[in-house]
Design a protein around this motif. Sequence first.
Motif, PDB file in Angstrom:
ATOM      1  N   TYR A  47      91.053  66.117 -71.046  1.00 61.78           N
ATOM      2  CA  TYR A  47      90.759  66.465 -69.650  1.00 61.78           C
ATOM      3  C   TYR A  47      89.343  66.111 -69.220  1.00 61.78           C
ATOM      4  N   PHE A  50      89.421  64.070 -65.981  1.00 63.00           N
ATOM      5  CA  PHE A  50      89.425  64.872 -64.759  1.00 63.00           C
ATOM      6  C   PHE A  50      88.007  65.289 -64.383  1.00 63.00           C
ATOM      7  N   ASN A  51      87.273  65.840 -65.332  1.00 64.89           N
ATOM      8  CA  ASN A  51      85.929  66.350 -65.043  1.00 64.89           C
ATOM      9  C   ASN A  51      84.971  65.236 -64.639  1.00 64.89           C
ATOM     10  N   MET A  54      85.855  64.039 -61.132  1.00 68.00           N
ATOM     11  CA  MET A  54      85.417  65.029 -60.141  1.00 68.00           C
ATOM     12  C   MET A  54      83.908  64.913 -59.899  1.00 68.00           C
ATOM     13  N   ASN A  74      96.291  59.728 -65.141  1.00 65.70           N
ATOM     14  CA  ASN A  74      96.780  61.006 -64.636  1.00 65.70           C
ATOM     15  C   ASN A  74      95.645  61.993 -64.398  1.00 65.70           C
ATOM     16  N   GLU A  75      94.692  62.052 -65.302  1.00 69.31           N
ATOM     17  CA  GLU A  75      93.577  62.976 -65.150  1.00 69.31           C
ATOM     18  C   GLU A  75      92.722  62.613 -63.934  1.00 69.31           C
ATOM     19  N   ILE A  76      92.486  61.322 -63.729  1.00 71.23           N
ATOM     20  CA  ILE A  76      91.706  60.877 -62.574  1.00 71.23           C
ATOM     21  C   ILE A  76      92.442  61.182 -61.276  1.00 71.23           C
ATOM     22  N   ASN A  78      94.548  63.588 -60.733  1.00 69.54           N
ATOM     23  CA  ASN A  78      94.476  65.020 -60.462  1.00 69.54           C
ATOM     24  C   ASN A  78      93.132  65.412 -59.869  1.00 69.54           C
ATOM     25  N   ALA A  79      92.064  64.753 -60.286  1.00 69.93           N
ATOM     26  CA  ALA A  79      90.752  65.014 -59.685  1.00 69.93           C
ATOM     27  C   ALA A  79      90.734  64.565 -58.226  1.00 69.93           C
ATOM     28  N   ARG A 145     100.662  70.293 -61.534  1.00 67.21           N
ATOM     29  CA  ARG A 145     100.065  69.028 -61.968  1.00 67.21           C
ATOM     30  C   ARG A 145     100.568  67.917 -61.049  1.00 67.21           C
TER      31      ARG A 145
END
Length: 314
Positions: A47, A50-51, A54, A74-76, A78-79, A145
């Motif tokens: 994750y 994501f951080n 963000m 996927n993580e990007i 979600n951000a 998600r």
Amino acid sequence: MEQDKILFIVNPVAGGGKALKVWTKNIYSILEKKKISFDYLFTQKPYDGFNLAMEGIKKGYKKLISVGGDGTVNEIVNAIMLQDIIDPIEISIGSIGSGSGNDWGKSVGIPANYEEAVSNLRKDNFILQDVGKVSYIQTGVEKTRYFVNVAGMGFDAEVTYKANKSKKRLFGKLSYSLNLLSTLISFKDPYVEIKIDGEKVYANQALTLNVGICRYSGGGMMFTPKAKYDDGLFDVTVVDKISVGTILANLRKIYDGSFINHEAVKTFRGKLIEITSKEKLYLETDGESLGHSPLYFETLPQRLKVLSGLSIEH
């Protein structure tokens, strides 16, 4: 900061370390040769994508590029969808696939050639694609998600979970296929009920289920071969409980999508999907293992700006 400066988010362990090699030996030098202005950050733990995305958005970056697999994408995503700084549609996402799957890029026209993929970032060609949102249960808590490719449940989710654990040794089609075969021994088909746009369409024991925005998953398999990334609808594929022999006999057909013609396969389309089950039905999205049923899917039409080899006119 320059308005069009690009932030690359590199997952060095994606594809068993392939992503790091691709970044250092190929992409970095291509970017410098083409005099493209960019910054980059490495993920260090799950994750982080994501951080880091963000943080990048907060600093003003509007072009975020994944160097890794579909999980990093996927993580990007979600951000992008969860930040409240600007309209998500004002942020572009791209990918230079170097992970274990890279299935998403095949559907949205991202060039496989590294030099072409980098050149494409400068052209600023883009498409608008749908985004899926799924609610599920994890450790007793309801979570949500976003996803951009395919969500898999049941047998598919268990195979993906095992494949994720073995990525350091194997990747792509080989990892998925070997774990598929090993899961056949222990998997018990759950009883599943499916509602699409409020109407019950399925109630039976099911081997596997897929809810797709795009076509490819599992290293080139096509569980939702007719899915279109921008039509505002999910494609849903359900496979009834079938024998091991039938699965093995049709395994090759998953790679060209023709398995959906089998009598045990049901296909549906819709905007809102509700899936419940007597037993826990496990979920993966974009190759990332998550929680379990009950599951609620919602499609958000054309909410993601993707830097693509295609153009929005298409």
